[in-house]
Write a protein that holds these residues in place. Sequence first.
Motif, PDB file in Angstrom:
ATOM      1  N   LEU A 167     -10.316  -2.195  -1.815  1.00 59.05           N
ATOM      2  CA  LEU A 167     -11.583  -2.393  -1.121  1.00 59.05           C
ATOM      3  C   LEU A 167     -11.374  -2.712   0.350  1.00 59.05           C
ATOM      4  CD1 LEU A 167     -13.553  -4.505  -3.737  1.00 59.05           C
ATOM      5  CD2 LEU A 167     -14.245  -2.298  -2.837  1.00 59.05           C
ATOM      6  N   TYR A 168     -10.433  -3.575   0.639  1.00 55.23           N
ATOM      7  CA  TYR A 168     -10.193  -3.958   2.028  1.00 55.23           C
ATOM      8  C   TYR A 168      -9.714  -2.760   2.851  1.00 55.23           C
ATOM      9  CZ  TYR A 168     -10.521  -8.846   0.557  1.00 55.23           C
ATOM     10  OH  TYR A 168     -10.953 -10.043   0.057  1.00 55.23           O
ATOM     11  N   PHE A 169      -8.821  -1.965   2.266  1.00 52.92           N
ATOM     12  CA  PHE A 169      -8.291  -0.816   3.006  1.00 52.92           C
ATOM     13  C   PHE A 169      -9.388   0.218   3.261  1.00 52.92           C
ATOM     14  CE2 PHE A 169      -6.591   3.378   3.549  1.00 52.92           C
ATOM     15  CZ  PHE A 169      -5.500   3.192   4.385  1.00 52.92           C
ATOM     16  N   TYR A 170     -10.042   0.665   2.194  1.00 50.51           N
ATOM     17  CA  TYR A 170     -11.034   1.716   2.362  1.00 50.51           C
ATOM     18  C   TYR A 170     -12.269   1.224   3.096  1.00 50.51           C
ATOM     19  CZ  TYR A 170      -8.347   4.981  -0.383  1.00 50.51           C
ATOM     20  OH  TYR A 170      -7.355   5.840  -0.823  1.00 50.51           O
ATOM     21  N   ASP A 195     -10.024  -5.318  10.780  1.00 51.26           N
ATOM     22  CA  ASP A 195      -9.256  -4.183  10.277  1.00 51.26           C
ATOM     23  C   ASP A 195      -8.284  -4.728   9.241  1.00 51.26           C
ATOM     24  OD1 ASP A 195      -7.612  -2.064   9.728  1.00 51.26           O
ATOM     25  OD2 ASP A 195      -7.282  -1.490  11.809  1.00 51.26           O
ATOM     26  N   MET A 196      -8.589  -4.497   7.975  1.00 50.86           N
ATOM     27  CA  MET A 196      -7.825  -5.091   6.881  1.00 50.86           C
ATOM     28  C   MET A 196      -6.970  -4.050   6.158  1.00 50.86           C
ATOM     29  SD  MET A 196     -10.689  -7.724   5.322  1.00 50.86           S
ATOM     30  CE  MET A 196      -9.467  -8.661   4.397  1.00 50.86           C
ATOM     31  N   ARG A 197      -6.666  -2.936   6.834  1.00 52.31           N
ATOM     32  CA  ARG A 197      -5.897  -1.889   6.167  1.00 52.31           C
ATOM     33  C   ARG A 197      -4.517  -2.365   5.756  1.00 52.31           C
ATOM     34  NH1 ARG A 197      -6.073   2.863  10.323  1.00 52.31           N
ATOM     35  NH2 ARG A 197      -5.928   1.027  11.673  1.00 52.31           N
ATOM     36  N   GLY A 200      -4.716  -4.881   3.040  1.00 52.72           N
ATOM     37  CA  GLY A 200      -5.046  -4.208   1.793  1.00 52.72           C
ATOM     38  C   GLY A 200      -3.840  -3.547   1.173  1.00 52.72           C
ATOM     39  N   ILE A 201      -3.023  -2.865   1.989  1.00 56.15           N
ATOM     40  CA  ILE A 201      -1.803  -2.245   1.471  1.00 56.15           C
ATOM     41  C   ILE A 201      -0.892  -3.299   0.866  1.00 56.15           C
ATOM     42  CG2 ILE A 201       0.353  -1.118   2.182  1.00 56.15           C
ATOM     43  CD1 ILE A 201      -1.279   0.567   4.122  1.00 56.15           C
ATOM     44  N   GLY A 202      -0.765  -4.440   1.530  1.00 54.72           N
ATOM     45  CA  GLY A 202       0.081  -5.515   1.014  1.00 54.72           C
ATOM     46  C   GLY A 202      -0.390  -6.031  -0.329  1.00 54.72           C
ATOM     47  N   MET A 203      -1.701  -6.110  -0.520  1.00 53.80           N
ATOM     48  CA  MET A 203      -2.238  -6.587  -1.790  1.00 53.80           C
ATOM     49  C   MET A 203      -1.988  -5.577  -2.899  1.00 53.80           C
ATOM     50  SD  MET A 203      -5.791  -8.273  -0.375  1.00 53.80           S
ATOM     51  CE  MET A 203      -6.279  -9.136  -1.859  1.00 53.80           C
ATOM     52  N   VAL A 204      -2.153  -4.290  -2.599  1.00 56.91           N
ATOM     53  CA  VAL A 204      -1.866  -3.264  -3.603  1.00 56.91           C
ATOM     54  C   VAL A 204      -0.382  -3.266  -3.950  1.00 56.91           C
ATOM     55  CG1 VAL A 204      -1.931  -0.792  -4.121  1.00 56.91           C
ATOM     56  CG2 VAL A 204      -3.835  -1.849  -2.899  1.00 56.91           C
ATOM     57  N   GLN A 205       0.460  -3.444  -2.942  1.00 61.22           N
ATOM     58  CA  GLN A 205       1.904  -3.539  -3.192  1.00 61.22           C
ATOM     59  C   GLN A 205       2.226  -4.728  -4.102  1.00 61.22           C
ATOM     60  OE1 GLN A 205       3.154  -3.607   0.947  1.00 61.22           O
ATOM     61  NE2 GLN A 205       4.014  -1.540   0.798  1.00 61.22           N
ATOM     62  N   LYS A 206       1.493  -5.811  -3.920  1.00 59.29           N
ATOM     63  CA  LYS A 206       1.704  -6.987  -4.770  1.00 59.29           C
ATOM     64  C   LYS A 206       1.375  -6.656  -6.224  1.00 59.29           C
ATOM     65  CE  LYS A 206       0.508 -11.042  -3.246  1.00 59.29           C
ATOM     66  NZ  LYS A 206      -0.288 -12.243  -2.845  1.00 59.29           N
ATOM     67  N   ALA A 207       0.299  -5.926  -6.432  1.00 54.26           N
ATOM     68  CA  ALA A 207      -0.065  -5.540  -7.798  1.00 54.26           C
ATOM     69  C   ALA A 207       0.992  -4.632  -8.410  1.00 54.26           C
ATOM     70  CB  ALA A 207      -1.427  -4.848  -7.804  1.00 54.26           C
ATOM     71  N   ILE A 228      -2.725   8.438   3.926  1.00 52.44           N
ATOM     72  CA  ILE A 228      -3.703   8.235   4.997  1.00 52.44           C
ATOM     73  C   ILE A 228      -3.051   7.618   6.221  1.00 52.44           C
ATOM     74  CG2 ILE A 228      -5.764   6.909   5.640  1.00 52.44           C
ATOM     75  CD1 ILE A 228      -6.703   7.246   2.729  1.00 52.44           C
ATOM     76  N   GLU A 229      -2.100   6.719   6.003  1.00 52.29           N
ATOM     77  CA  GLU A 229      -1.408   6.059   7.114  1.00 52.29           C
ATOM     78  C   GLU A 229      -0.276   6.911   7.689  1.00 52.29           C
ATOM     79  OE1 GLU A 229      -2.084   2.546   8.413  1.00 52.29           O
ATOM     80  OE2 GLU A 229      -3.871   3.612   7.698  1.00 52.29           O
TER      81      GLU A 229
END
Length: 366
Positions: A167-170, A195-197, A200-207, A228-229
């Motif tokens: 959510l934060y990234f998109y 800008d939380m992209r 957001g990536i860091g949180m997905v990486q944590k999961a 995208i990045e």
Amino acid sequence: MGKTVLSLIGILLCYTSAGAHDLVIPADLPIVRRGFELVYNEQYLEAEKVFHEYINKHPDRPEGYFFMTGRYAEYMNGFHDRSVMPMFEMWAKLTMEKAAAFNASHPGDPTGHFYLGNLYGYMGLLDAQQQNLVSAFLNAVKAKSSLEKTLELDPTVHDAYFGLGSLYFYGSKKHVEEGGMVGWIVKKFITHDRDMRQEGIGMVQKAVAHGGITADSAFSTLMWLLIIEERYDEAWPMADEMSRRWPQDKHGFWAQGRISLLRGQCAEARGYFKWIADIIKQQNNRLDRFPEMEIAIELSSLCVEGDTLPHAAREGRIKALSARLAANPNIQLEYANSKGVVKDFKAMLEKIDKRQFIQPGNGGIK
């Protein structure tokens, strides 16, 4: 994107949760894992039988109903067929009812909130596929609230970071890309004008690293975020792993085709796109439900064939494809980045039109 949400919540499961609460019954983990492997590989009827078995054993828990909801959401995502929307809505309603009852009887347990967050994510996913972005992000706000409540009740439920990170990234991406009502919703209720992209990536990486029940879904979503990045070297092995693990899932092959095109490797890209077309035919699905495939195959073919085409034929094909792209088609196989894909395709067609080839007919562009 298969196993994406705004790219939000895809169907879940890899390993059991390491936290204080079980998001699935540990003893039935093999059953659920089998069901999700079937979903990942687009074998939906077989998966449905598995999830019914879980519901019959645990009728008062919300997850089995959510899994069935996800089965229909992923079918619509994978087959581009909305005829099963009433079934999705039926199971979504049951999920809400079971989650609300579970929350009432287990006030300290985050499980019901977790699945509500994922359910709202799926609802947003289906809106986003149709580019109904206001509705998509209104559901994303609800997803965010439920997932934050999950972490409030139990900070060790690392799987909640998958949905929040997505959510934060998109949200950050769409706030800039869309503006208007969509931008206002995202700015006010999701990103708070940040800008939380990267967060957001860091949180997905944590999961992903946690290895919990969202590990596979988070893995595929992380791949899309990296594309995208423009971090293609990191995304490529992830796309390769997806296509090997789930050979009937179109999205890993689409990612490989996309990265190949972005690298100017047009012959390779065309091979991946044609592979997807073959999967669609093997599944007795309709190719016209995937207009992006025709566009991608034609674009990569023009790049490969280059100056070997007669001038009039070449110019005619370029003009026709340019007109299709000017209409900004909805790229459902990468719906969360649909406008980005069209932008990339337009840029490549412009290079082809200007004959910016490495060597005529060699299948690559500068």
